[in-house]
Enzyme design. Structure first.
Site, short mmCIF file in Angstrom:
data_model
loop_
_atom_site.label_atom_id
_atom_site.label_comp_id
_atom_site.label_asym_id
_atom_site.label_seq_id
_atom_site.Cartn_x
_atom_site.Cartn_y
_atom_site.Cartn_z
N LYS A 52 0.81 -1.23 0.00
CA LYS A 52 0.00 0.00 0.00
C LYS A 52 0.84 1.28 0.00
O LYS A 52 0.45 2.27 -0.61
CB LYS A 52 -0.93 0.01 1.22
CG LYS A 52 -2.14 -0.89 1.10
CD LYS A 52 -3.05 -0.68 2.29
CE LYS A 52 -4.28 -1.56 2.22
NZ LYS A 52 -5.21 -1.30 3.31
N ASP B 26 -9.86 3.34 1.86
CA ASP B 26 -10.05 2.90 3.26
C ASP B 26 -10.74 4.00 4.07
O ASP B 26 -11.51 3.71 4.98
CB ASP B 26 -8.69 2.56 3.91
CG ASP B 26 -8.21 1.17 3.51
OD1 ASP B 26 -9.06 0.35 3.09
OD2 ASP B 26 -7.00 0.91 3.59
#
Ligand code: NAP
Length: 515
Positions: A301, A338
């Site tokens: 990520k 997210d």
């Protein structure tokens, strides 16, 4: 005999194995309603010839089913330990029992006389196969050797050790499939791309397993998954490819929910689990296949950021990207969904402006939560095992830090667990019951579905928000970015919960059989 024309063959062949003939036919009977193309792995029977009488009855009562007889020798990766002569005899009898195709490996074929091969070929369509259980290499040289043996289909099955091996296999099929009837795929967990996209590259058919426990090759996907999850019958040149990339990735719920969403919204797309051992390997595939959208997961990520052509300022602030889009011009754009995964479930329950929210942890997920909530006007507090990291995050997001000792005195609207404490067990919790003073406790962990923290929160009188809601909402936002359509959130949530439940049942069944 009339030669089987490739176009008449169904696209998925299901490999059937059993330890005795009755079981083999029982399995075949249960498969034929959905599968019209079966491979009988005779080498799995202790005495392969013992299955032939029952196979004859089966082929006579199911004339519409295409059946392959295979009796793979142990030196070529099968279980048959007899001589080449007895292998040939079994295959010839398999053809006489109604199997329209026979499969013979290159290693054996090169040791046979041309007349012997011709006799076999007169009896059934002949698949000449080659397996490499280690690598994907020398494909052109292997094909050159294979085509010196006359056959109806040339099957080349190798092992993917990188994602890029799928590209190598598919380029090989594309280049040669107008000259030869090819079947090509890569085994191994990393071979999923070629199993699903090989047909569109020109492979005549592919293979599926009867069930997860009955795979005849590493990485084989079940025929049911190929059809219902990956909708392999509908994959064509226009199908857009998406995937979740990480290491490991085999337990990701994303393929189940994203493929369900693509299907529900009638998007011509397919979503794969991409086990990327390096970002370099992954990005080469993104360009070559090409892959239109990526869900990026651990451990990439943060590292993926420097390979992107553009990111929104918000993603840069968070310092982690979980969503990549490949634009028409080939450029890669990064997003972080997210934050939406945290904000959306909370917005459905309370007014975020001026709400008091405690975030446990200061890693990637915590950062997304902190920035996302600050943007909505929440008063955000951070508590982390390593105080320095919490302070750094608090400074950059204009949030505050607290000490654990102060917890019992403080009241929050929401406590969010953004640490992995409690993952994969029901014993550990990041907080004790008397430390939970909040209206809501938002657990980011979704496996197990009810963590120790959730149980303690309920006992302390708080309402709980399970991690699966975050998971579904961050995926929903990805779907929207990629397709421009609203995501079918309820369907995604339904499939996510069902998949988790199925896994739990499978886990318990495995535990019971091991006892
Ligand atoms: P990460 O970047 O590795 O951060 C982990 C954080 O947890 C760090 O702040 C770390 O503290 C803390 N931590 C780790 N082990 C701990 C322990 N034993 N005791 C106390 N604190 C501990 O991980 P992440 O990507 O942010 O993920 C965090 C959690 O969120 C994971 O459980 C992940 O599965 C979950 N998650 C869920 C979703 C979803 O969709 N539901 C999405 C993303 C993440 P230090 O700074 O002291 O190391």
């Amino acid at each position: 005999m009339a030669r089987l024309r490739p176009l008449r063959l169904p696209r998925v062949c299901v490999a059937v194995t059993a330890s005795e003939p009755g079981e083999l036919i029982e399995k075949a009977e249960s498969l034929v309603r959905d599968n019209e193309f079966l491979e009988f792995r005779l080498d799995y029977l202790p005495r392969p010839a013992s299955g032939l009488a029952k196979i004859k009855q089966f082929t006579e009562s199911h004339p519409h089913v295409a059946v392959v007889a295979t009796c793979r020798r142990s030196v070529s990766g099968g279980k048959f330990r007899g001589t080449i002569a007895s292998q040939l005899d079994i295959l010839a009898k398999g053809a006489a029992a109604g199997c329209q195709l026979v499969d013979l490996e290159l290693q054996t074929a090169t040791r046979m006389k041309p007349q012997q091969l011709q006799r076999l070929r007169n009896a059934a369509a002949f698949i000449l196969s080659y397996h490499d259980f280690r690598a994907t290499k020398d494909l052109e040289r292997i094909l050159e050797k294979m085509v010196s043996v006359p056959a109806d289909f040339y099957k080349v099955v190798t092992t993917a050790t990188t994602l890029y091996d799928n590209v190598v296999m598919m380029k090989f099929i594309e280049k040669n499939s107008d000259k030869y009837s090819l079947v090509g795929l890569c085994m191994g967990e990393q071979g999923i791309i070629s199993r699903v996209l090989g047909l569109r590259a020109g492979s005549i058919f592919t293979f599926g397993a009867v069930s997860q426990d009955e795979r005849t090759a590493p990485g084989q996907v079940t025929a049911q998954e190929l059809r219902s999850t990956y909708r392999i019958e509908h994959v064509d040149a226009a199908t857009r490819v998406y995937g979740v990339a990480g290491d490991p990735v085999s337990h990701s719920l994303s393929p189940a929910i994203m493929n369900a969403a693509l299907q529900r919204e009638t998007v011509n797309g397919v979503y794969l689990a991409l086990h990327a051992k390096s970002l370099k390997d992954l990005l080469a595939c993104v360009r070559e296949i090409p892959i239109h959208g990526l869900s990026v997961t651990m451990p990439y990520k943060e590292a993926v950021l420097r390979y992107l052509d553009n990111t929104d300022p918000y993603t840069l602030k968070i310092g982690a990207c979980n969503t990549v889009v490949r634009a028409q011009d080939g450029k890669l754009y990064g997003f972080n969904t997210d934050a939406a995964g945290v904000v959306r479930p909370l917005q459905q329950r309370l007014e975020l402006e001026n709400s008091r929210i405690l975030v446990l942890g200061a890693g990637g997920a915590a950062r997304a939560a902190v920035f996302g909530l600050k943007e909505r006007g929440a008063e955000v507090y951070i508590l982390n095992r390593t105080p320095g990291t919490a302070q750094k995050l608090a400074r950059s997001a204009r949030a505050r830090t607290i000490k654990r000792a102060d917890l019992k005195k403080l009241l929050f609207d929401v406590i969010i667990n953004a640490t992995p404490v409690g993952m994969g067990n029901t014993r550990e919790s990041p907080l004790k019951e008397d430390e939970i003073k909040a209206r809501y406790v938002f657990e980011m962990i979704y496996d197990p579905p009810e963590t120790r923290l959730m149980a303690l929160a309920k006992a302390a009188g708080a309402q709980v928000i399970p991690g699966i809601e975050m998971f579904v909402q961050q995926a929903a936002r990805q779907f929207e970015i990629w397709t421009g359509k609203p995501a079918p959130v309820e369907e995604m949530q339904r499939v996510a919960i069902l998949t988790l439940q199925d896994r739990e049942v499978a886990r318990q069944r495995k535990e019971n059989t091991q006892r």
